[in-house]
Design a protein around this motif. Structure first.
Motif, short mmCIF file in Angstrom:
data_model
loop_
_atom_site.label_atom_id
_atom_site.label_comp_id
_atom_site.label_asym_id
_atom_site.label_seq_id
_atom_site.Cartn_x
_atom_site.Cartn_y
_atom_site.Cartn_z
N ALA A 191 0.85 -1.19 0.00
CA ALA A 191 0.00 0.00 0.00
C ALA A 191 0.88 1.24 0.00
CB ALA A 191 -0.91 0.01 1.23
N SER A 192 0.52 2.22 -0.82
CA SER A 192 1.28 3.48 -0.86
C SER A 192 0.32 4.62 -1.14
CB SER A 192 2.38 3.41 -1.93
OG SER A 192 1.82 3.23 -3.21
N GLY A 193 0.79 5.83 -0.88
CA GLY A 193 -0.03 7.01 -1.11
C GLY A 193 0.45 8.17 -0.28
N GLN A 194 -0.47 9.09 -0.01
CA GLN A 194 -0.15 10.28 0.75
C GLN A 194 -1.22 10.53 1.80
OE1 GLN A 194 -0.19 13.03 -2.49
NE2 GLN A 194 1.99 12.79 -2.92
N ILE A 195 -0.79 11.17 2.89
CA ILE A 195 -1.69 11.55 3.97
C ILE A 195 -1.69 13.07 4.06
CG2 ILE A 195 -2.04 11.48 6.47
CD1 ILE A 195 -0.44 8.79 6.36
N THR A 196 -2.87 13.65 4.23
CA THR A 196 -2.99 15.08 4.41
C THR A 196 -4.04 15.38 5.47
OG1 THR A 196 -3.30 17.19 3.27
CG2 THR A 196 -4.67 15.36 2.55
N LEU A 197 -3.88 16.48 6.18
CA LEU A 197 -4.87 16.91 7.16
C LEU A 197 -5.97 17.68 6.44
CD1 LEU A 197 -2.52 18.02 10.09
CD2 LEU A 197 -3.55 15.79 9.66
N ILE A 198 -7.20 17.48 6.87
CA ILE A 198 -8.36 18.04 6.18
C ILE A 198 -8.62 19.49 6.58
CG2 ILE A 198 -10.86 17.83 5.86
CD1 ILE A 198 -10.50 14.81 6.21
N GLN A 199 -8.53 19.79 7.86
CA GLN A 199 -8.89 21.13 8.33
C GLN A 199 -7.68 22.05 8.32
OE1 GLN A 199 -10.59 20.40 12.20
NE2 GLN A 199 -12.60 19.94 11.35
N PRO A 200 -7.89 23.33 7.93
CA PRO A 200 -6.79 24.29 7.98
C PRO A 200 -6.38 24.58 9.42
CG PRO A 200 -8.83 25.34 7.27
CD PRO A 200 -9.11 23.89 7.41
N ASP A 201 -5.17 25.02 9.59
CA ASP A 201 -4.64 25.40 10.91
C ASP A 201 -4.65 24.25 11.92
OD1 ASP A 201 -4.24 28.06 10.01
OD2 ASP A 201 -6.34 28.52 10.45
N THR A 202 -4.44 23.03 11.44
CA THR A 202 -4.32 21.88 12.34
C THR A 202 -2.95 21.24 12.14
OG1 THR A 202 -5.36 20.42 10.70
CG2 THR A 202 -6.80 21.37 12.39
N TRP A 203 -2.58 20.41 13.09
CA TRP A 203 -1.30 19.71 13.03
C TRP A 203 -1.42 18.39 13.77
CZ3 TRP A 203 0.73 18.95 17.92
CH2 TRP A 203 0.21 19.77 18.92
N ALA A 204 -0.51 17.48 13.44
CA ALA A 204 -0.48 16.16 14.09
C ALA A 204 0.97 15.75 14.31
CB ALA A 204 -1.20 15.13 13.25
N THR A 205 1.21 15.07 15.41
CA THR A 205 2.55 14.51 15.68
C THR A 205 2.52 12.99 15.70
OG1 THR A 205 2.20 14.67 18.07
CG2 THR A 205 3.32 16.53 16.99
N GLN A 206 1.33 12.42 15.68
CA GLN A 206 1.18 10.97 15.64
C GLN A 206 0.23 10.61 14.51
OE1 GLN A 206 0.28 8.56 19.25
NE2 GLN A 206 -1.55 7.98 18.13
N THR A 207 0.73 9.85 13.54
CA THR A 207 -0.09 9.40 12.42
C THR A 207 -0.03 7.88 12.35
OG1 THR A 207 0.40 11.43 11.20
CG2 THR A 207 -0.46 9.57 9.93
N TRP A 208 -1.20 7.25 12.40
CA TRP A 208 -1.30 5.80 12.26
C TRP A 208 -2.15 5.50 11.04
CZ3 TRP A 208 -2.78 3.87 17.85
CH2 TRP A 208 -1.67 4.02 18.69
N LEU A 209 -1.69 4.57 10.24
CA LEU A 209 -2.42 4.14 9.06
C LEU A 209 -2.56 2.62 9.15
CD1 LEU A 209 -3.58 5.19 6.36
CD2 LEU A 209 -1.39 4.66 5.35
N LEU A 210 -3.77 2.12 8.98
CA LEU A 210 -4.04 0.69 9.11
C LEU A 210 -4.44 0.12 7.77
CD1 LEU A 210 -4.36 -1.69 11.15
CD2 LEU A 210 -6.80 -1.10 11.24
N ALA A 211 -3.75 -0.95 7.35
CA ALA A 211 -4.11 -1.70 6.15
C ALA A 211 -4.77 -3.00 6.61
CB ALA A 211 -2.89 -1.99 5.30
#
Length: 192
Positions: A121-141
């Motif tokens: 699996a490959s691709g890109q992750i982006t945040l939906i709402q403006p002015d937000t941030w994340a330090t932990q990203t989990w992706l489940l296949a």
């Protein structure tokens, strides 16, 4: 929340152990948090052999999505065992909860290998709402066979700052515990 376990399948390992995967689906309009289950193996007489407390590989489950809850039972085990699963926890969270950041998977591509036992699996992750941030990203296949049974899953983790407007690349594989992989579903969770 009164959740239903949609399926429970167990797959033997080469060393004589068993992986059991219970699939739960969120039929509620709200996101659900803290899914856990008790998975039990019984012998042919109905006697309990072993039990394991198991948790979902993501903290949250959006409406209309499914996630496996898995437990491993090490050997030795009798030849004929019957699995049971009982949901223990499932909590609704409010749409105003700020502990999770809305995110999207873009340009995703899933390639199932020639032997259908592994998928990339490959691709890109982006945040939906403006002015937000994340330090932990989990992706489940989550890998499924032709009958829609979950046959494997894998969580990809990233612990670096992701801000709105950025795109984070991902690429990882998921393998089957048994039957051939026919489809792979991706779920995402981001936290500030």
């Amino acid at each position: 929340v009164p959740f239903l376990i949609r399926q429970l399948n167990c797959y033997p390992t080469a060393d004589g152990g068993i992986w059991c995967l219970a699939l739960v689906t969120n039929d509620f309009p709200d996101t659900i948090e803290n899914l856990s289950a008790l998975i039990t193996l019984r012998d042919k007489n109905g006697e309990e052999i072993a039990s394991r407390l198991a948790f979902a590989p993501l903290n949250i489950l959006p409406p209309g999505k499914s996630v496996p809850i898995a437990a491993f039972f090490p050997p030795p085990l009798p030849a004929d065992v019957a699995p049971e699963a009982q949901l223990l926890t499932a909590i609704r969270i409010l749409p105003t909860d700020t502990r999770y950041v809305p995110a999207a998977i873009q340009n995703s591509l899933v390639n199932i290998d020639w032997n259908a036992k592994t998928a990339q699996a490959s691709g890109q992750i982006t945040l939906i709402q403006p002015d937000t941030w994340a330090t932990q990203t989990w992706l489940l296949a989550i890998a499924y066979d032709t009958g829609g049974n979950v046959v494997g899953f894998r969580r990809w983790e990233h612990y670096d700052l992701l801000t709105a407007g950025e795109r984070r690349e991902f690429s990882f594989s998921v393998s089957s515990l048994g039957p051939d992989i026919a489809a792979v579903e991706l779920l995402i969770e981001c936290r500030p």
